[in-house]
Design a protein around this motif. Structure first.
Motif, PDB file in Angstrom:
ATOM      1  N   GLY A  39       0.387  -1.404  -0.343  1.00  0.00           N
ATOM      2  CA  GLY A  39       0.125   0.319  -0.397  1.00  0.00           C
ATOM      3  C   GLY A  39       0.549   1.338  -0.033  1.00  0.00           C
ATOM      4  O   GLY A  39       0.699   2.341  -0.548  1.00  0.00           O
ATOM      5  N   SER A  40       1.909   1.002   1.059  1.00  0.00           N
ATOM      6  CA  SER A  40       2.507   2.222   0.634  1.00  0.00           C
ATOM      7  C   SER A  40       3.745   2.800  -0.567  1.00  0.00           C
ATOM      8  O   SER A  40       3.747   3.650  -1.202  1.00  0.00           O
ATOM      9  N   ILE A  41       4.293   1.660  -0.890  1.00  0.00           N
ATOM     10  CA  ILE A  41       4.420   1.604  -2.509  1.00  0.00           C
ATOM     11  C   ILE A  41       3.516   2.476  -3.709  1.00  0.00           C
ATOM     12  O   ILE A  41       3.988   3.454  -3.997  1.00  0.00           O
ATOM     13  N   PHE A  42       2.707   1.674  -3.650  1.00  0.00           N
ATOM     14  CA  PHE A  42       1.437   2.411  -4.836  1.00  0.00           C
ATOM     15  C   PHE A  42       1.593   4.153  -4.101  1.00  0.00           C
ATOM     16  O   PHE A  42       0.879   5.064  -5.292  1.00  0.00           O
ATOM     17  N   ILE A  43       0.811   3.769  -3.086  1.00  0.00           N
ATOM     18  CA  ILE A  43       0.898   5.455  -2.525  1.00  0.00           C
ATOM     19  C   ILE A  43       2.245   6.829  -2.913  1.00  0.00           C
ATOM     20  O   ILE A  43       1.670   7.934  -3.472  1.00  0.00           O
ATOM     21  N   ILE A  44       2.603   5.685  -2.510  1.00  0.00           N
ATOM     22  CA  ILE A  44       4.660   6.851  -3.535  1.00  0.00           C
ATOM     23  C   ILE A  44       4.452   7.140  -4.337  1.00  0.00           C
ATOM     24  O   ILE A  44       4.367   7.729  -5.013  1.00  0.00           O
ATOM     25  N   VAL A  45       4.248   5.899  -5.348  1.00  0.00           N
ATOM     26  CA  VAL A  45       3.343   6.291  -6.536  1.00  0.00           C
ATOM     27  C   VAL A  45       3.089   6.999  -7.038  1.00  0.00           C
ATOM     28  O   VAL A  45       2.852   8.210  -7.996  1.00  0.00           O
ATOM     29  N   CYS A  46       1.496   7.428  -6.978  1.00  0.00           N
ATOM     30  CA  CYS A  46       1.310   8.245  -6.517  1.00  0.00           C
ATOM     31  C   CYS A  46       1.082   9.988  -6.412  1.00  0.00           C
ATOM     32  O   CYS A  46       0.850  10.700  -6.945  1.00  0.00           O
ATOM     33  N   ILE A  47       1.861   9.762  -5.496  1.00  0.00           N
ATOM     34  CA  ILE A  47       2.324  11.088  -4.269  1.00  0.00           C
ATOM     35  C   ILE A  47       2.951  11.776  -6.582  1.00  0.00           C
ATOM     36  O   ILE A  47       3.371  13.021  -6.043  1.00  0.00           O
ATOM     37  N   THR A  48       4.267  11.176  -6.457  1.00  0.00           N
ATOM     38  CA  THR A  48       5.077  10.861  -6.968  1.00  0.00           C
ATOM     39  C   THR A  48       4.598  11.726  -8.911  1.00  0.00           C
ATOM     40  O   THR A  48       4.785  12.278  -8.845  1.00  0.00           O
ATOM     41  N   VAL A  49       3.364  11.020  -9.115  1.00  0.00           N
ATOM     42  CA  VAL A  49       3.127  11.247 -10.444  1.00  0.00           C
ATOM     43  C   VAL A  49       1.687  12.424  -9.969  1.00  0.00           C
ATOM     44  O   VAL A  49       2.450  13.390 -11.515  1.00  0.00           O
ATOM     45  N   ASP A  50       1.575  12.733  -8.838  1.00  0.00           N
ATOM     46  CA  ASP A  50       1.055  14.081  -8.755  1.00  0.00           C
ATOM     47  C   ASP A  50       1.704  15.231  -8.803  1.00  0.00           C
ATOM     48  O   ASP A  50       1.524  16.292  -9.530  1.00  0.00           O
ATOM     49  N   ARG A  51       2.873  14.980  -8.456  1.00  0.00           N
ATOM     50  CA  ARG A  51       3.998  16.277  -8.324  1.00  0.00           C
ATOM     51  C   ARG A  51       4.608  16.466  -9.713  1.00  0.00           C
ATOM     52  O   ARG A  51       4.608  17.791 -10.074  1.00  0.00           O
ATOM     53  N   TYR A  52       4.835  14.964 -10.672  1.00  0.00           N
ATOM     54  CA  TYR A  52       5.295  15.219 -11.903  1.00  0.00           C
ATOM     55  C   TYR A  52       3.783  15.922 -12.507  1.00  0.00           C
ATOM     56  O   TYR A  52       4.219  17.016 -13.250  1.00  0.00           O
ATOM     57  N   ILE A  53       2.918  15.434 -12.939  1.00  0.00           N
ATOM     58  CA  ILE A  53       2.366  16.405 -13.152  1.00  0.00           C
ATOM     59  C   ILE A  53       1.920  17.924 -12.980  1.00  0.00           C
ATOM     60  O   ILE A  53       1.783  18.725 -14.072  1.00  0.00           O
ATOM     61  N   CYS A  54       2.320  18.283 -11.380  1.00  0.00           N
ATOM     62  CA  CYS A  54       1.831  19.612 -11.626  1.00  0.00           C
ATOM     63  C   CYS A  54       2.947  20.381 -11.692  1.00  0.00           C
ATOM     64  O   CYS A  54       2.666  21.764 -11.934  1.00  0.00           O
ATOM     65  N   ILE A  55       4.438  19.740 -11.904  1.00  0.00           N
ATOM     66  CA  ILE A  55       5.301  20.291 -12.390  1.00  0.00           C
ATOM     67  C   ILE A  55       5.065  20.387 -13.818  1.00  0.00           C
ATOM     68  O   ILE A  55       5.942  21.311 -14.672  1.00  0.00           O
ATOM     69  N   ARG A  56       5.017  19.534 -14.131  1.00  0.00           N
ATOM     70  CA  ARG A  56       5.081  19.174 -16.132  1.00  0.00           C
ATOM     71  C   ARG A  56       3.762  20.718 -16.334  1.00  0.00           C
ATOM     72  O   ARG A  56       4.464  20.871 -17.350  1.00  0.00           O
ATOM     73  N   HIS A  57       2.597  20.276 -15.771  1.00  0.00           N
ATOM     74  CA  HIS A  57       1.760  20.873 -16.204  1.00  0.00           C
ATOM     75  C   HIS A  57       1.540  21.884 -15.127  1.00  0.00           C
ATOM     76  O   HIS A  57       0.049  21.818 -14.629  1.00  0.00           O
ATOM     77  N   PRO A  58       2.107  23.049 -14.304  1.00  0.00           N
ATOM     78  CA  PRO A  58       1.878  23.979 -13.084  1.00  0.00           C
ATOM     79  C   PRO A  58       0.434  24.058 -13.243  1.00  0.00           C
ATOM     80  O   PRO A  58      -0.370  24.338 -11.993  1.00  0.00           O
ATOM     81  N   PHE A  59      -0.163  24.914 -14.194  1.00  0.00           N
ATOM     82  CA  PHE A  59      -1.550  25.253 -13.993  1.00  0.00           C
ATOM     83  C   PHE A  59      -2.288  24.194 -13.678  1.00  0.00           C
ATOM     84  O   PHE A  59      -3.779  24.434 -12.668  1.00  0.00           O
ATOM     85  N   GLU A  60      -2.611  23.166 -14.828  1.00  0.00           N
ATOM     86  CA  GLU A  60      -3.542  22.600 -14.677  1.00  0.00           C
ATOM     87  C   GLU A  60      -3.795  21.848 -13.527  1.00  0.00           C
ATOM     88  O   GLU A  60      -4.676  21.308 -13.039  1.00  0.00           O
ATOM     89  N   GLY A  61      -2.646  21.100 -13.276  1.00  0.00           N
ATOM     90  CA  GLY A  61      -1.954  20.811 -12.110  1.00  0.00           C
ATOM     91  C   GLY A  61      -2.592  21.033 -10.733  1.00  0.00           C
ATOM     92  O   GLY A  61      -3.533  20.421  -9.581  1.00  0.00           O
ATOM     93  N   ARG A  62      -2.066  22.255 -10.218  1.00  0.00           N
ATOM     94  CA  ARG A  62      -2.642  23.135  -9.571  1.00  0.00           C
ATOM     95  C   ARG A  62      -4.278  23.602  -9.289  1.00  0.00           C
ATOM     96  O   ARG A  62      -4.891  24.005  -8.399  1.00  0.00           O
ATOM     97  N   ALA A  63      -4.489  23.702 -10.148  1.00  0.00           N
ATOM     98  CA  ALA A  63      -6.146  23.829 -10.409  1.00  0.00           C
ATOM     99  C   ALA A  63      -7.011  22.982 -10.811  1.00  0.00           C
ATOM    100  O   ALA A  63      -8.461  23.022  -9.885  1.00  0.00           O
ATOM    101  N   ASN A  64      -6.674  21.274 -10.693  1.00  0.00           N
ATOM    102  CA  ASN A  64      -7.217  19.989 -10.401  1.00  0.00           C
ATOM    103  C   ASN A  64      -6.752  19.578  -9.168  1.00  0.00           C
ATOM    104  O   ASN A  64      -5.688  18.415  -9.039  1.00  0.00           O
TER     105      ASN A  64
END
Length: 303
Positions: free
Chosen positions: A95-120
């Motif tokens: 469970g920890s492994i996959f939640i860490i994956v989710c946090i990493t992907v979420d951070r990637y989206i926010c950095i790659r697409h900062p406006f869309e990521g922070r709006a959503n």
């Protein structure tokens, strides 16, 4: 031949007690503090806060299973109780492994697409994803209840041949480690490249807030904590399939798998470093900043 791998190892037991007890105490304190901050003091729940709450919860549950794991790994227990302890332990690790994956992907989206990521940043999807992770983890742990062929034995020992079947071990290695590792490495590499090469004011601000440091620490912690245990599982699989037959090598692998599980448990404490660096609310509502500033090792992180 069986006694070759079953011999008690005093050094392994000493390490188990010497590291697991401080891990249990420190991990419970830090994760209880994290849960109180995220649940009670976080100004507005977001996807990030939902993921961090679930990661802290997984860490707490894994830590609570440690005393049972320690006790029943040296004392015989009923099969049903052992299966539950083993299930609880592995559910929360993966469970920890996959939640860490989710946090990493979420951070990637926010950095790659900062406006869309922070709006959503609505927590709805994060809640659904976490519920799905927990449901799948518990479902996948159900075979634990048939992996023991006898009653009254030491937990995390005496697994049947079913537990070391090729399809199961391949699935654990691929879906439980290699795919999450690939996602984390890809997202982390992309994030580091973006922060290093795109010097817009928005990204400078993100970098200044410590995103680069958080990404690197998250990647290193994942590699250090979870690579050894999955390598050990692979080696133990080769032992159970009679590919490795040398007695001394079997003893080394038996010792290595115990040590690698101890290292994996350290993730429960190391996640607190991630909370401190990634979450402003966690820094503001705890007094860890004073501790970090006083400790020379962490001075670069206190900036």
């Amino acid at each position: 031949m069986e006694n070759c791998t079953e011999d008690d190892d005093i050094l392994a037991k000493t390490l188990l007690l010497g590291i697991s007890i401080p891990t249990f105490i420190l991990g419970l304190v830090l994760n209880a503090m994290a849960l109180s901050v995220f649940c009670c003091f976080w100004k507005k729940q977001t996807k990030t806060s939902v993921y961090m709450i679930n990661l802290a919860l997984a860490d707490v549950l894994l830590l609570l299973s440690l005393p049972l794991k320690l006790y029943y790994s040296i004392t015989k227990a009923p099969r049903l109780l052992c299966s539950f302890i083993e299930s609880l332990y592995f559910v929360n690790m993966y469970g920890s492994i996959f939640i860490i994956v989710c946090i990493t992907v979420d951070r990637y989206i926010c950095i790659r697409h900062p406006f869309e990521g922070r709006a959503n940043q609505s927590p709805k999807w994060a809640i659904l994803i976490c519920c799905f992770i927990w449901a799948v983890a518990w479902l996948c742990s159900s075979p634990m209840y048939v992996f023991h062929e006898e009653d009254n034995f030491k937990c995390f020992h005496n697994m049947s041949e079913q537990a070391w079947s090729t399809p199961l071990i391949v699935s654990v290695e691929i879906f439980g480690f290699l795919i999450p590792l690939a996602v984390i490495v890809f997202c982390s590499a992309q994030n580091i490249w973006i922060l290093q090469n795109h010097k817009s004011e928005a990204k400078k601000k993100v970098e200044g807030n410590g995103s680069l440091r958080v990404i690197i620490i998250n990647l290193v912690v994942f590699l250090v904590c979870f690579t050894p245990v999955h390598l050990a599982i692979c080696l133990q699989y080769l032992v159970r399939q009679h590919v490795i037959v040398d007695c001394s090598l079997k003893q080394i692998i038996s010792f290595f798998i115990q040590v690698s599980m101890i290292i994996a448990n350290l993730n429960c404490c190391l996640d607190a470093i991630f909370y401190y660096l990634a979450a402003k609310e966690f820094r503001e509502k705890t007094h860890l900043k004073k501790v970090v500033e006083l400790c020379p090792v962490f001075k670069p992180c206190a900036a």
